[in-house]
Scaffold this active site. Structure first.
Site, PDB file in Angstrom:
ATOM      1  N   TYR A 102      70.123  55.434  17.930  1.00 16.91           N
ATOM      2  CA  TYR A 102      70.495  54.085  18.359  1.00 16.91           C
ATOM      3  C   TYR A 102      69.503  53.471  19.355  1.00 16.91           C
ATOM      4  O   TYR A 102      69.632  52.291  19.678  1.00 16.91           O
ATOM      5  CB  TYR A 102      71.887  54.087  19.006  1.00 16.91           C
ATOM      6  CG  TYR A 102      73.016  54.294  18.022  1.00 16.91           C
ATOM      7  CD1 TYR A 102      73.473  53.247  17.229  1.00 16.91           C
ATOM      8  CD2 TYR A 102      73.630  55.535  17.894  1.00 16.91           C
ATOM      9  CE1 TYR A 102      74.522  53.429  16.336  1.00 16.91           C
ATOM     10  CE2 TYR A 102      74.677  55.738  17.000  1.00 16.91           C
ATOM     11  CZ  TYR A 102      75.114  54.675  16.219  1.00 16.91           C
ATOM     12  OH  TYR A 102      76.148  54.862  15.325  1.00 16.91           O
ATOM     13  N   GLY A 119      77.646  46.902  12.760  1.00 12.42           N
ATOM     14  CA  GLY A 119      76.977  47.335  13.979  1.00 12.42           C
ATOM     15  C   GLY A 119      76.510  48.777  13.946  1.00 12.42           C
ATOM     16  O   GLY A 119      76.245  49.358  15.001  1.00 12.42           O
ATOM     17  N   ASP A 120      76.386  49.352  12.742  1.00 10.34           N
ATOM     18  CA  ASP A 120      76.017  50.764  12.669  1.00 10.34           C
ATOM     19  C   ASP A 120      74.757  51.013  11.839  1.00 10.34           C
ATOM     20  O   ASP A 120      74.544  52.109  11.347  1.00 10.34           O
ATOM     21  CB  ASP A 120      77.166  51.597  12.093  1.00 10.34           C
ATOM     22  CG  ASP A 120      77.069  53.065  12.503  1.00 10.34           C
ATOM     23  OD1 ASP A 120      76.752  53.327  13.683  1.00 10.34           O
ATOM     24  OD2 ASP A 120      77.306  53.941  11.652  1.00 10.34           O
ATOM     25  N   MET A 121      73.902  50.002  11.705  1.00 10.58           N
ATOM     26  CA  MET A 121      72.668  50.186  10.935  1.00 10.58           C
ATOM     27  C   MET A 121      71.569  50.745  11.841  1.00 10.58           C
ATOM     28  O   MET A 121      70.581  50.088  12.163  1.00 10.58           O
ATOM     29  CB  MET A 121      72.259  48.878  10.270  1.00 10.58           C
ATOM     30  CG  MET A 121      73.249  48.415   9.218  1.00 10.58           C
ATOM     31  SD  MET A 121      73.581  49.654   7.928  1.00 10.58           S
ATOM     32  CE  MET A 121      72.086  49.527   6.960  1.00 10.58           C
ATOM     33  N   ASN A 147      70.190  54.958   8.867  1.00 11.16           N
ATOM     34  CA  ASN A 147      70.780  54.193   7.774  1.00 11.16           C
ATOM     35  C   ASN A 147      69.768  53.301   7.057  1.00 11.16           C
ATOM     36  O   ASN A 147      70.146  52.369   6.344  1.00 11.16           O
ATOM     37  CB  ASN A 147      71.969  53.368   8.288  1.00 11.16           C
ATOM     38  CG  ASN A 147      73.197  54.239   8.453  1.00 11.16           C
ATOM     39  OD1 ASN A 147      73.276  55.329   7.903  1.00 11.16           O
ATOM     40  ND2 ASN A 147      74.160  53.770   9.230  1.00 11.16           N
TER      41      ASN A 147
END
Length: 422
Positions: A266, A303-305, A309
């Site tokens: 992240y 919101g998790d790319m 990913n």
């Protein structure tokens, strides 16, 4: 050439050397030294090929050749291999499944246990042909030896043929051709959410793997280590790193490309870093396709790319990277209302802050033409609005989840459309 193994076996925690194969080609070796250090070195024969087929862009030097072997790392395995292992709950389940041989938190042990069925075309097998097996096994039962990166409870599965059919885990040396993503008690409707978002991506001409929603009752023989207490649909996705003939197709995610460990997925890089890498490694059009996919994440509230990913795929001779099909597409805002982007976009993460100025900053940092970036954003927003509101797959999404996705799209549309006037 087939990889053959002798009949003798050792538990993963007793293995000190792992041979690394790219399909049938041996490319290197990982050695565990006293003190729990791990060192990876490329085979000289592979070096002489110039690194073909490609194992990882992270091995490329600025001059175009291959880098020197990386320094040994302590208490883990090199980042490229650490990114092949499961995380969090899925890792806990796999460690429990192999409890007799894998020490909790030990990457080398887990890699030795699961190395026969990793993402992409990588195989990591104990040197000298010794097969990594459990010292104690239940009579007549094999072990699940697949690895899938990520934190969600997802399994590599195969479709049974013949009478009854159904879905089950591949055991021992069998390969799975599908990924089954199971429902979650924490995130209601997550399978249906992703199913609809993948359908939206396909509707706006993005490359998307085959998928379907199935029932938990369709599965047979799932070890209790991997069972979830959640009710609901299971999302079944065709693996794009396995072809119809069950051959393996190599892939690597952007954390592997950048040499970043999963714990930093992240914050190890920003979106412009990915775009810049794609621009150089593939083409400007691939970088613009990334912008389209990034815009889809923004407008749908995904919101998790993070770095894991986004992946490259090496089809054909394995020498030329391309953007892989899209995956892990779902809206996170129904579950985390204050969510923002997984990585920085033009210096911002908040969805509502991603105005034209942020996209211009992104274009500048990625060294991409500003007008082309802004046009990709606005064109994607228009396509989403043309397709989302009448998408048949909306019917599968629970009302509460769908209402929040709809509200987010309505809020973000004018913000992103402002790029047309800049």
């Amino acid at each position: 050439m087939m990889i053959t193994m002798k009949q003798n076996s050792r538990a993963p925690n007793a293995i000190t050397s792992l041979d690394v194969y790219l399909n049938s080609l041996k490319v290197g070796v990982i050695v565990r030294t006293p003190g729990d250090f791990s060192a990876f070195s490329l085979n000289e024969s592979y070096r002489q090929t110039g690194g073909h087929p490609v194992l990882s862009l992270s091995l490329r030097a600025a001059s175009g050749g291959l880098r020197k072997d990386p320094k040994p790392v302590s208490k883990t395995v090199p980042a490229f291999f650490a990114n092949l292992l499961p995380e969090d709950k899925l890792r806990e389940a796999m460690e429990k499944h192999h409890a007799e041989a894998v020490r909790p938190g030990n990457d080398f042990d887990l890699l030795a246990a699961l190395g026969a069925d990793l993402p992409g075309a990588i195989r990591v097998v104990p040197s000298e042909g010794s097969l990594a097996v459990q010292p104690v096994r239940e009579e007549g039962k094999g072990k699940a030896r697949f690895s899938l990166a990520g934190v969600q409870m997802k399994l590599s599965v195969m479709k049974n043929t013949g009478k009854g059919g159904g879905l089950t885990l591949p055991l021992d040396d069998n390969d799975g051709q599908y990924i089954a993503k199971f429902p979650s008690t924490a995130f209601p409707g997550v399978s249906e959410n992703e199913f609809a978002n993948l359908a939206l991506a396909e509707a706006i001409s993005m490359e998307v793997p085959e998928r379907e929603l199935v029932e938990k009752s369709d599965f047979a023989g799932i070890p209790e280590d991997f069972d979830t207490m959640s009710d609901g649909k299971v999302l079944l996705i065709r693996r794009f790193d396995r072809d119809e003939g069950h051959s393996r197709i190599h892939i690597e995610d952007m954390a592997q490309v950048f040499g970043i460990y999963p714990a930093r997925k992240y914050d190890g890089a920003a979106y412009h870093d990915i775009a810049s890498a794609l621009n150089v490694a593939i083409s400007p059009s691939a970088a613009l396709e990334f912008v389209r996919r990034l815009t889809l994440a923004v407008i749908t509230g995904n919101g998790d790319m993070h770095l894991k990913n986004w992946s490259l795929i090496y089809r054909g001779d394995g020498n030329t990277p391309a953007l892989s099909p899209v995956y892990d597409l779902l809206s996170t805002v129904p579950y985390i209302p204050a969510d923002g982007m997984a990585l920085s976009l033009g210096g911002e993460r908040s969805f509502k802050a991603l105005t034209a100025d942020r996209w211009k900053a992104f274009a500048h940092r990625a060294r991409m033409p500003e007008p082309a970036v802004l046009r990709a954003v606005t064109d994607t927003v228009a396509l989403v609005n043309e397709n989302w509101w009448q998408l048949p797959e909306r019917a599968h999404v629970p009302d509460r989840v769908l209402d929040r996705i709809d509200a987010h799209i309505k809020t973000l549309t004018p913000i992103l459309t402002s790029c047309a006037n800049s």
